[in-house]
Enzyme design. Sequence first.
Site, mmCIF file in Angstrom:
data_model
loop_
_atom_site.group_PDB
_atom_site.id
_atom_site.type_symbol
_atom_site.label_atom_id
_atom_site.label_comp_id
_atom_site.label_asym_id
_atom_site.label_seq_id
_atom_site.Cartn_x
_atom_site.Cartn_y
_atom_site.Cartn_z
ATOM 1 N N ILE A 107 7.211 -6.443 -9.277
ATOM 2 C CA ILE A 107 7.744 -6.937 -10.550
ATOM 3 C C ILE A 107 9.192 -7.406 -10.346
ATOM 4 C CG2 ILE A 107 8.216 -6.395 -12.966
ATOM 5 C CD1 ILE A 107 5.297 -6.039 -12.383
ATOM 6 N N LYS B 251 -1.713 6.418 -5.893
ATOM 7 C CA LYS B 251 -2.169 5.408 -6.855
ATOM 8 C C LYS B 251 -3.703 5.393 -6.958
ATOM 9 C CE LYS B 251 1.568 4.090 -8.667
ATOM 10 N NZ LYS B 251 1.809 4.289 -10.096
ATOM 11 N N GLY C 229 9.586 7.597 -18.015
ATOM 12 C CA GLY C 229 10.211 6.645 -17.091
ATOM 13 C C GLY C 229 10.882 5.502 -17.817
ATOM 14 N N GLY D 143 13.630 3.381 -16.144
ATOM 15 C CA GLY D 143 13.293 2.658 -14.914
ATOM 16 C C GLY D 143 13.178 1.155 -15.121
ATOM 17 N N GLN D 144 12.774 0.476 -14.056
ATOM 18 C CA GLN D 144 12.747 -1.002 -14.079
ATOM 19 C C GLN D 144 11.855 -1.523 -15.208
ATOM 20 O OE1 GLN D 144 10.651 -3.003 -10.945
ATOM 21 N NE2 GLN D 144 11.724 -4.940 -11.252
ATOM 22 N N TYR E 168 2.307 6.488 -1.267
ATOM 23 C CA TYR E 168 2.285 5.804 -2.563
ATOM 24 C C TYR E 168 0.858 5.375 -2.903
ATOM 25 C CZ TYR E 168 3.634 2.269 -6.064
ATOM 26 O OH TYR E 168 3.784 1.522 -7.209
ATOM 27 N N ARG F 15 16.040 12.107 -14.831
ATOM 28 C CA ARG F 15 17.325 12.288 -14.146
ATOM 29 C C ARG F 15 18.458 11.470 -14.755
ATOM 30 N NH1 ARG F 15 15.496 10.827 -8.467
ATOM 31 N NH2 ARG F 15 14.207 9.595 -9.820
HETATM 32 N N1 SER Z 1 6.683 -2.664 -6.470
HETATM 33 C C1 SER Z 1 6.016 -1.512 -5.943
HETATM 34 C C2 SER Z 1 6.620 -1.077 -4.670
HETATM 35 O O1 SER Z 1 7.058 -1.934 -3.933
HETATM 36 C C3 SER Z 1 4.574 -1.791 -5.725
HETATM 37 O O2 SER Z 1 3.831 -1.328 -6.757
HETATM 38 O O3 SER Z 1 6.598 0.079 -4.387
#
Ligand code: SER
Length: 316
Positions: free
Chosen positions: A172, A146, A8, A11-12, A142, A36
């Site tokens: 974040i 997790k 990843g 990614g951010q 999600y 990707r």
């Molecule tokens: N920043 C993430 C989200 O909003 C949370 O872990 O999915």
Amino acid sequence: MKKILVTGSVGQIGSELTMLLRKLYGNDNVVAGGNRTKPTGKLLESGPFEIVDCTDAQKVADVVKKYEIDTIYHLAAILSAVAEAKPNLAWNVNINGLYNVLEVSREYKCAVFTPSSIGAFGPSTPPDDTPQDTIQRPNTMYGVTKVAGELLCDYYFKRFNVDTRGVRYPGIISNETLPGGGTTDYAVDIYYEAIKKKQYTCFLEAGTFLDMMYMPDALKAAVDLMEADPAKLIHRNAFNISTMSFDPEMLGASIRKHIPEFKLDYDVDPIRQAIAASWPNNMDDSAATEEWAWNYDFDLAKMTADMLTVLTKKLK
Ligand code: SER
């Protein structure tokens, strides 16, 4: 010297963590893994890149063997809003992908950093000063992935002695790479729009408090935890870490200190609002402080000043 793979990496978090790890451990010792999207610019030019689809265990193993990897920062994941839209994809990437990374790590004796999230909590979790060990009954795909991921990492440590470690990240905020489909993304978008249009329409309601963190602190957490003395780690995985809690109004007010004419209005997205409402307001991170001396640098005012300075230059 460590030999690191970041999944990843485009990614951010990955895009910035890869660059920090290259600075700390040497450019050639940090492989950027992506699937990707290919990296561009300094991420591509500063060190090795490999296509690593974490849902393909053989591919992960091939890259680990080729570069003699001993540490994996496993950041490839589907975020909360996309996971609600595509639960099957979220299960495949977040669960099967992590399982593959853990299996390869067991075989090749790699340490593994895996981020969990505020999303691992749900509506029955105490929302304020959310304890390290508490009720976890998330009602999102999600969140399900997790919690299962946290348990899987604990299991691989206890059963197979894989050196698994991880934190529960809040939302974040960063200025390098945009987040990809999370519920906390408004807190990034708002800065871009404040500079471009002096106006932002928020998809979460006023009064929706969430834990948030500026990227430099998120990166420091990952590196510090992986460098921590293992003898002191009681929890190992899923450490609550927290730096600030705010709602859209508080964030808007902090931006107005720099851009007085900034206007904030609302067009609430019921799906992301429901997700946000099920998450804590602020987590108790004392276990992280006690076990590996977690600490942070940025509060809301300091983050806003830095975000606006960096983005004003970037968006010129
Ligand atoms: N920043 C993430 C989200 O909003 C949370 O872990 O999915």
